[in-house]
Design a protein around this motif. Structure first.
Motif, PDB file in Angstrom:
ATOM      1  N   LEU A  91       0.815  -1.215   0.000  1.00 59.05           N
ATOM      2  CA  LEU A  91       0.000   0.000   0.000  1.00 59.05           C
ATOM      3  C   LEU A  91       0.850   1.268   0.000  1.00 59.05           C
ATOM      4  N   VAL A  92       1.968   1.259   0.713  1.00 60.19           N
ATOM      5  CA  VAL A  92       2.844   2.439   0.733  1.00 60.19           C
ATOM      6  C   VAL A  92       3.473   2.662  -0.640  1.00 60.19           C
ATOM      7  N   LEU A  93       3.926   1.599  -1.282  1.00 55.76           N
ATOM      8  CA  LEU A  93       4.466   1.746  -2.642  1.00 55.76           C
ATOM      9  C   LEU A  93       3.400   2.268  -3.600  1.00 55.76           C
ATOM     10  N   MET A  94       2.187   1.764  -3.472  1.00 51.55           N
ATOM     11  CA  MET A  94       1.091   2.237  -4.321  1.00 51.55           C
ATOM     12  C   MET A  94       0.869   3.728  -4.112  1.00 51.55           C
ATOM     13  N   ALA A  95       0.885   4.158  -2.868  1.00 58.31           N
ATOM     14  CA  ALA A  95       0.678   5.572  -2.562  1.00 58.31           C
ATOM     15  C   ALA A  95       1.798   6.425  -3.137  1.00 58.31           C
ATOM     16  N   LEU A  96       3.034   6.030  -2.897  1.00 58.04           N
ATOM     17  CA  LEU A  96       4.171   6.821  -3.374  1.00 58.04           C
ATOM     18  C   LEU A  96       4.209   6.877  -4.897  1.00 58.04           C
ATOM     19  N   GLU A  97       3.963   5.767  -5.546  1.00 63.09           N
ATOM     20  CA  GLU A  97       4.012   5.727  -7.008  1.00 63.09           C
ATOM     21  C   GLU A  97       2.880   6.536  -7.637  1.00 63.09           C
ATOM     22  N   SER A  98       1.812   6.772  -6.856  1.00 63.84           N
ATOM     23  CA  SER A  98       0.730   7.628  -7.354  1.00 63.84           C
ATOM     24  C   SER A  98       1.022   9.106  -7.109  1.00 63.84           C
ATOM     25  N   VAL A 102       3.481   9.990   2.166  1.00 62.53           N
ATOM     26  CA  VAL A 102       3.149   8.936   3.128  1.00 62.53           C
ATOM     27  C   VAL A 102       3.698   9.305   4.492  1.00 62.53           C
ATOM     28  N   VAL A 103       2.863   9.113   5.501  1.00 61.72           N
ATOM     29  CA  VAL A 103       3.276   9.211   6.906  1.00 61.72           C
ATOM     30  C   VAL A 103       3.089   7.832   7.512  1.00 61.72           C
ATOM     31  N   THR A 104       4.127   7.307   8.150  1.00 59.48           N
ATOM     32  CA  THR A 104       4.027   5.969   8.721  1.00 59.48           C
ATOM     33  C   THR A 104       4.697   5.921  10.080  1.00 59.48           C
ATOM     34  N   GLY A 105       4.206   5.012  10.912  1.00 59.87           N
ATOM     35  CA  GLY A 105       4.852   4.727  12.185  1.00 59.87           C
ATOM     36  C   GLY A 105       5.376   3.305  12.213  1.00 59.87           C
ATOM     37  N   ASN A 106       5.560   2.719  11.030  1.00 62.17           N
ATOM     38  CA  ASN A 106       5.842   1.295  10.894  1.00 62.17           C
ATOM     39  C   ASN A 106       7.347   1.037  10.850  1.00 62.17           C
ATOM     40  N   LYS A 107       7.948   0.819  12.005  1.00 60.56           N
ATOM     41  CA  LYS A 107       9.391   0.609  12.093  1.00 60.56           C
ATOM     42  C   LYS A 107       9.823  -0.665  11.379  1.00 60.56           C
ATOM     43  N   ALA A 108       9.014  -1.732  11.475  1.00 63.59           N
ATOM     44  CA  ALA A 108       9.379  -2.993  10.824  1.00 63.59           C
ATOM     45  C   ALA A 108       9.424  -2.828   9.309  1.00 63.59           C
ATOM     46  N   LEU A 109       8.464  -2.105   8.770  1.00 64.45           N
ATOM     47  CA  LEU A 109       8.429  -1.855   7.330  1.00 64.45           C
ATOM     48  C   LEU A 109       9.666  -1.087   6.883  1.00 64.45           C
ATOM     49  N   LEU A 110      10.000  -0.021   7.579  1.00 66.53           N
ATOM     50  CA  LEU A 110      11.116   0.813   7.169  1.00 66.53           C
ATOM     51  C   LEU A 110      12.453   0.114   7.376  1.00 66.53           C
ATOM     52  N   ALA A 111      12.586  -0.647   8.469  1.00 68.85           N
ATOM     53  CA  ALA A 111      13.835  -1.354   8.716  1.00 68.85           C
ATOM     54  C   ALA A 111      14.075  -2.432   7.666  1.00 68.85           C
ATOM     55  N   THR A 112      12.982  -2.973   7.119  1.00 64.23           N
ATOM     56  CA  THR A 112      13.100  -4.057   6.139  1.00 64.23           C
ATOM     57  C   THR A 112      13.143  -3.543   4.706  1.00 64.23           C
ATOM     58  N   HIS A 113      12.321  -2.540   4.380  1.00 69.63           N
ATOM     59  CA  HIS A 113      12.184  -2.084   2.989  1.00 69.63           C
ATOM     60  C   HIS A 113      12.424  -0.580   2.832  1.00 69.63           C
ATOM     61  N   GLY A 114      13.072   0.038   3.806  1.00 69.19           N
ATOM     62  CA  GLY A 114      13.247   1.487   3.754  1.00 69.19           C
ATOM     63  C   GLY A 114      13.928   1.983   2.497  1.00 69.19           C
ATOM     64  N   ALA A 115      15.004   1.326   2.074  1.00 65.87           N
ATOM     65  CA  ALA A 115      15.748   1.782   0.900  1.00 65.87           C
ATOM     66  C   ALA A 115      14.848   1.790  -0.335  1.00 65.87           C
ATOM     67  N   GLU A 116      14.052   0.751  -0.494  1.00 65.69           N
ATOM     68  CA  GLU A 116      13.142   0.666  -1.642  1.00 65.69           C
ATOM     69  C   GLU A 116      12.089   1.767  -1.583  1.00 65.69           C
ATOM     70  N   LEU A 117      11.546   2.027  -0.410  1.00 71.27           N
ATOM     71  CA  LEU A 117      10.480   3.020  -0.281  1.00 71.27           C
ATOM     72  C   LEU A 117      11.002   4.439  -0.477  1.00 71.27           C
ATOM     73  N   ALA A 121       9.884   7.143  -3.373  1.00 71.90           N
ATOM     74  CA  ALA A 121       9.459   8.511  -3.076  1.00 71.90           C
ATOM     75  C   ALA A 121      10.284   9.520  -3.858  1.00 71.90           C
ATOM     76  N   GLU A 122      11.584   9.286  -3.940  1.00 74.63           N
ATOM     77  CA  GLU A 122      12.457  10.234  -4.633  1.00 74.63           C
ATOM     78  C   GLU A 122      12.165  10.287  -6.131  1.00 74.63           C
ATOM     79  N   HIS A 219      22.998   3.178   4.518  1.00 77.14           N
ATOM     80  CA  HIS A 219      21.984   2.131   4.663  1.00 77.14           C
ATOM     81  C   HIS A 219      22.465   1.100   5.674  1.00 77.14           C
ATOM     82  N   VAL A 220      21.653   0.858   6.686  1.00 76.46           N
ATOM     83  CA  VAL A 220      21.989  -0.123   7.720  1.00 76.46           C
ATOM     84  C   VAL A 220      20.958  -1.245   7.645  1.00 76.46           C
ATOM     85  N   PRO A 221      21.303  -2.361   7.003  1.00 75.16           N
ATOM     86  CA  PRO A 221      20.341  -3.470   6.919  1.00 75.16           C
ATOM     87  C   PRO A 221      20.004  -4.007   8.306  1.00 75.16           C
TER      88      PRO A 221
END
Length: 435
Positions: A91-98, A102-117, A121-122, A219-221
């Motif tokens: 859903l976040v990728l869908m939002a950004l690509e549109s 995006v505002v998120t509080g999802n640490k697990a999402l960002l720690a895992t896929h932050g670079a992609e997101l 956005a950029e 980037h810190v995996p």
């Protein structure tokens, strides 16, 4: 409505404790938020899994929907508060690509896929804000990203998990066992039904990855963050720390370091550690969080407050939301991720640490000298040694404090001491931080 200014449509994904509070504030504080933004914020809808589930605060039924995709594609700003990883990423990728922010509080999402997101956005000039992902109500992301952008952060020490801080605080203040303190945390609502993510250090590791990446522009995996939890902390370790003027805290530690071999890089780790009781973080009690930042020019800074809770965390979410909405009014692209510094994430074995090792040893002359020899053979020296109490069966408790040494050497020392004939047991090992 402000004349000539179009409304900004906001979609909220998730109506749990934080999501329901954010939605409620968008509805009840509409005039106040419009004055701060310069345009009306219109709550377009709230995506939920179950339309009939009870919610507090109560939300208008007509705003609830199970069609998250349509809601996302019709919004200017998407607030993601559903948790989890894969559905949130979709859903976040869908939002950004549109083109939506995006505002998120999802640490697990960002720690895992932050670079992609952030890359997504950029590409479209969108903005991805995440103040609520670390420390709940505590403002730490914007200070690191903006206020200290011209400084050089050297080190971050963070108490970023309220459940573990409550447990360790109970063990220190009331001499509880780990099990007793965890039961009290559950009774008060500080611990989840399954507290594994908290007590294992996994939750804090996700936050450490985000803080380290932001502070050191690299980037810190998540898998590069070394993690130890608090499950094996004993009352004896708490008491031994107290006797040497320390308190045990679960710390997220992010620092720019020069390893023993001369390599300059970044270390990100989570583990229980002994802090001197004079250190500002030592006074953080209960379920509160705090982040202590050491910067080259700004010096030492501390950010303290509630690390969780609906109203508290909604403060951070709404701050991000107002920031994103103002950009829609003013115009211009969203904030891009800073250029990479290229600093490597160091292997934990290369980082230098200082240990306090509690041993059950034979209570006889010459034991300390022989153990000191074992320590020295591995390139480590002893800073302090204290026999704290006589044991049973001709044993005593010996607490050794080391000087700083490479983590790999210290680990070898612990193994060698455990194999020594003079040692009945290695009762506990804790790192010392903040000296």
């Amino acid at each position: 409505m402000t004349p000539g200014v179009l409304p900004i449509r906001v979609a909220v994904l998730g109506a749990g404790t934080v999501g329901a509070e954010v939605a409620n504030q968008l509805l009840t504080r509409a005039a106040d938020l419009e004055a701060r933004v310069g345009a009306p914020l219109v709550l377009a809808g709230i995506a939920v899994r179950d339309l009939q589930a009870p919610r507090h605060p109560a939300l208008p039924k007509e705003l609830l929907t199970t069609d998250a995709e349509s809601l996302v594609l019709g919004a200017h700003i998407v607030v993601e508060l559903i948790g989890g990883v894969e559905r949130a990423r979709e859903l976040v990728l869908m939002a950004l690509e549109s083109g939506a922010d995006v505002v998120t509080g999802n640490k697990a999402l960002l720690a895992t896929h932050g670079a992609e997101l952030f890359s997504a956005a950029e590409r479209v000039g969108a903005q991805l804000n995440y103040e609520a992902a670390v420390g709940g109500a505590i403002p730490i992301i914007r200070p690191l990203r903006d206020s200290l952008a011209g400084d050089d952060v050297k080190r971050i020490l963070g108490i970023v998990n309220g459940t573990t801080n409550f447990i360790l605080d109970r063990m220190d203040e009331h001499d509880d066992t780990f099990e007793e303190a965890l039961a009290e945390a559950s009774r008060r609502g500080y611990a989840e039904a399954d507290p594994t993510g908290d007590v294992s250090g996994a939750d804090a590791a996700q936050k450490a990855a985000l803080l380290a990446g932001l502070a050191f522009h690299t980037h810190v995996p998540l898998e590069s963050v070394s993690v130890e939890g608090i499950e094996r902390i004993t009352p004896d370790q708490i008491r031994a720390g107290r006797e040497t003027g320390h308190v045990v805290k679960l710390l997220a530690i992010c620092e720019r370091v020069t390893a023993a071999d001369g390599t300059v890089g970044v270390s990100a780790r989570v583990h229980p550690a002994l802090l001197p009781r004079r250190h500002p973080l030592a006074s953080v009690r209960g379920a509160n969080n705090a982040v202590f930042v050491e910067a080259e020019f700004a010096g030492s800074l501390m950010f303290y407050g509630a690390g969780a809770g609906g109203p508290e965390t909604s403060s951070a979410v709404l701050g991000d939301l107002v920031s994103a909405a103002r950009r829609h009014v003013i115009g211009g692209p969203g904030l891009a991720a800073p250029p990479s510094s290229g600093l490597p994430v160091l292997d934990p074995g290369l980082v230098t640490s200082q240990y306090q090792i509690s041993l059950t040893v034979r209570d006889e002359p010459g034991v300390l000298a022989r153990l000191a020899g074992i320590v020295a053979e591995r390139g480590v020296s002893i800073e302090t040694a204290q026999q704290t109490r006589a044991g049973v069966g001709g044993t005593a408790t010996l607490v050794i404090g080391t000087h700083r040494a490479p983590e790999a050497a210290l680990a070898a020392v612990v193994t060698a001491l455990g194999d020594a004939l003079e040692v009945a047991a290695v009762a506990g090992v804790l790192r010392i931080e903040g000296e």
